[in-house]
Design an enzyme around this catalytic site. Structure first.
Site, PDB file in Angstrom:
ATOM      1  N   ARG A   1      36.785   2.076  24.826  1.00 20.36           N
ATOM      2  CA  ARG A   1      37.956   1.254  24.534  1.00 20.36           C
ATOM      3  C   ARG A   1      38.708   1.835  23.344  1.00 20.36           C
ATOM      4  O   ARG A   1      38.208   2.706  22.625  1.00 20.36           O
ATOM      5  CB  ARG A   1      37.538  -0.185  24.222  1.00 20.36           C
ATOM      6  CG  ARG A   1      36.635  -0.293  23.005  1.00 20.36           C
ATOM      7  CD  ARG A   1      36.493  -1.717  22.488  1.00 20.36           C
ATOM      8  NE  ARG A   1      35.488  -1.797  21.432  1.00 20.36           N
ATOM      9  CZ  ARG A   1      35.675  -1.423  20.172  1.00 20.36           C
ATOM     10  NH1 ARG A   1      36.848  -0.923  19.790  1.00 20.36           N
ATOM     11  NH2 ARG A   1      34.712  -1.521  19.283  1.00 20.36           N
TER      12      ARG A   1
ATOM     13  N   GLN B   1      38.234   0.830  16.660  1.00 16.40           N
ATOM     14  CA  GLN B   1      37.051   1.308  15.962  1.00 16.40           C
ATOM     15  C   GLN B   1      35.903   0.322  16.133  1.00 16.40           C
ATOM     16  O   GLN B   1      35.779  -0.303  17.177  1.00 16.40           O
ATOM     17  CB  GLN B   1      37.421   1.563  14.494  1.00 16.40           C
ATOM     18  CG  GLN B   1      38.537   2.600  14.379  1.00 16.40           C
ATOM     19  CD  GLN B   1      38.551   3.311  13.063  1.00 16.40           C
ATOM     20  OE1 GLN B   1      37.512   3.606  12.470  1.00 16.40           O
ATOM     21  NE2 GLN B   1      39.748   3.627  12.578  1.00 16.40           N
ATOM     22  N   VAL B   2      35.084   0.174  15.109  1.00 14.25           N
ATOM     23  CA  VAL B   2      33.842  -0.578  15.288  1.00 14.25           C
ATOM     24  C   VAL B   2      34.083  -2.083  15.181  1.00 14.25           C
ATOM     25  O   VAL B   2      34.888  -2.546  14.379  1.00 14.25           O
ATOM     26  CB  VAL B   2      32.777  -0.132  14.258  1.00 14.25           C
ATOM     27  CG1 VAL B   2      33.181  -0.485  12.835  1.00 14.25           C
ATOM     28  CG2 VAL B   2      31.397  -0.707  14.592  1.00 14.25           C
ATOM     29  N   THR B   3      33.365  -2.829  16.014  1.00 17.18           N
ATOM     30  CA  THR B   3      33.333  -4.274  15.896  1.00 17.18           C
ATOM     31  C   THR B   3      31.920  -4.756  16.231  1.00 17.18           C
ATOM     32  O   THR B   3      31.053  -3.962  16.608  1.00 17.18           O
ATOM     33  CB  THR B   3      34.379  -4.960  16.784  1.00 17.18           C
ATOM     34  OG1 THR B   3      34.504  -6.342  16.387  1.00 17.18           O
ATOM     35  CG2 THR B   3      34.008  -4.900  18.258  1.00 17.18           C
TER      36      THR B   3
ATOM     37  N   ALA C   1      39.093 -10.176  17.818  1.00 17.82           N
ATOM     38  CA  ALA C   1      39.261  -8.724  17.909  1.00 17.82           C
ATOM     39  C   ALA C   1      39.660  -8.343  19.329  1.00 17.82           C
ATOM     40  O   ALA C   1      39.233  -8.979  20.301  1.00 17.82           O
ATOM     41  CB  ALA C   1      37.977  -8.013  17.517  1.00 17.82           C
ATOM     42  N   LEU C   2      40.476  -7.299  19.429  1.00 20.72           N
ATOM     43  CA  LEU C   2      40.981  -6.864  20.731  1.00 20.72           C
ATOM     44  C   LEU C   2      40.824  -5.362  20.861  1.00 20.72           C
ATOM     45  O   LEU C   2      41.161  -4.610  19.943  1.00 20.72           O
ATOM     46  CB  LEU C   2      42.456  -7.268  20.868  1.00 20.72           C
ATOM     47  CG  LEU C   2      43.141  -7.004  22.202  1.00 20.72           C
ATOM     48  CD1 LEU C   2      44.185  -8.088  22.468  1.00 20.72           C
ATOM     49  CD2 LEU C   2      43.837  -5.640  22.220  1.00 20.72           C
ATOM     50  N   GLY C   3      40.296  -4.931  21.990  1.00 17.05           N
ATOM     51  CA  GLY C   3      40.181  -3.507  22.291  1.00 17.05           C
ATOM     52  C   GLY C   3      40.207  -3.325  23.791  1.00 17.05           C
ATOM     53  O   GLY C   3      39.480  -4.008  24.514  1.00 17.05           O
TER      54      GLY C   3
ATOM     55  N   GLY D   1      38.529  -5.915  26.500  1.00 18.87           N
ATOM     56  CA  GLY D   1      39.319  -7.135  26.347  1.00 18.87           C
ATOM     57  C   GLY D   1      39.335  -7.689  24.943  1.00 18.87           C
ATOM     58  O   GLY D   1      39.590  -6.970  23.981  1.00 18.87           O
TER      59      GLY D   1
ATOM     60  N   CYS E   1      36.831  -3.147  12.580  1.00 13.76           N
ATOM     61  CA  CYS E   1      37.993  -2.455  13.143  1.00 13.76           C
ATOM     62  C   CYS E   1      38.498  -1.352  12.210  1.00 13.76           C
ATOM     63  O   CYS E   1      39.664  -0.953  12.272  1.00 13.76           O
ATOM     64  CB  CYS E   1      39.108  -3.439  13.477  1.00 13.76           C
ATOM     65  SG  CYS E   1      38.579  -4.736  14.620  1.00 13.76           S
TER      66      CYS E   1
END
Length: 223
Positions: A67, A70-72, A156-158, A169, A187
């Site tokens: 996706r 960055q990191v979540t 958060a969105l990716g 999503g 993020c």
């Protein structure tokens, strides 16, 4: 749009399944929306940098994803929604898709009395920590030294788009253990605070929040 509630499912098999669904779908394949929770997991996006995982005392797995972003962190008490949508059939481009998904999160938060905000250049939805229920818009340009001053990230969105079809999503924090977020720069932003509805004093169960978000996504992502 067919809505599937998957329950508590591991991240990697879910990622593999939605990628396989997207790669095998044809022009007439109905869109789907998958709703789930994940056991504790850090996921890295394509832009993810290892240094944004600061420490990991709980040994939470770190999974590389395709996706954006960055990191979540994902964990129980968080609604994760994966819209599997044919953008060409819907007649929109990626920027409009992201706007609609964020709009659905904002409307879901509003149904609990919480005001969500966008921050330019930082996908996801944020709340004012000192006034999460106030309706005033964010004013003025962000402080370049601290663009998230006074804000907490609640969603958060990716996403990934392949052959004009989306997967991955959006995640909305309901009532979760937030401590794993302290082990990362969420993020990619150092010092960004992450919150959930429970932090804001809102009592909401996962099923209700998931249903409200799903209803809005189904309306705004259907032809």
């Amino acid at each position: 749009m067919q809505i599937r509630s998957l329950g508590l499912v591991d991240y990697q098999p879910t990622f593999d399944a939605m990628r396989a669904f997207t790669e095998s779908r044809g022009p007439d394949t109905p869109d789907e929306l998958w709703l789930c929770e994940h056991p504790p997991v850090y996921t890295q996006g394509l832009a993810g940098k290892a240094e944004h995982v600061l420490f990991n005392p709980h040994g939470i797995p770190v999974v590389q994803s395709n996706r954006g972003g960055q990191v979540t962190y994902h964990g129980p008490g968080q609604v994760v929604a994966y819209p599997l949508v044919d953008l060409k059939r819907l007649g929109i481009y990626v920027k409009e898709y992201v706007y609609r998904v964020e709009h659905c999160v904002i409307k879901t938060l509003a149904s609990f009395g919480v005001t969500g905000h966008r921050v330019a250049g930082a996908p996801g939805i944020y709340v004012k920590l000192d006034d999460p229920f106030g309706h005033a818009a964010l004013t003025g340009p962000a402080d370049p030294r601290d663009p998230f001053r006074g804000l907490g990230k609640i969603s958060a969105l990716g996403i990934k788009v392949s052959n004009h079809c989306t997967y991955h999503g959006v995640a909305l924090n309901i009532a979760m253990d937030l401590s794993p977020f302290e082990g990362i720069n969420p993020c990619g932003y150092a010092g960004l605070r992450t919150v959930d509805l429970a932090t804001l004093g809102v009592s909401a169960d996962w099923a209700t929040a998931a249903a409200r978000l799903a209803d809005k996504l189904a309306v705004h992502l259907s032809p």
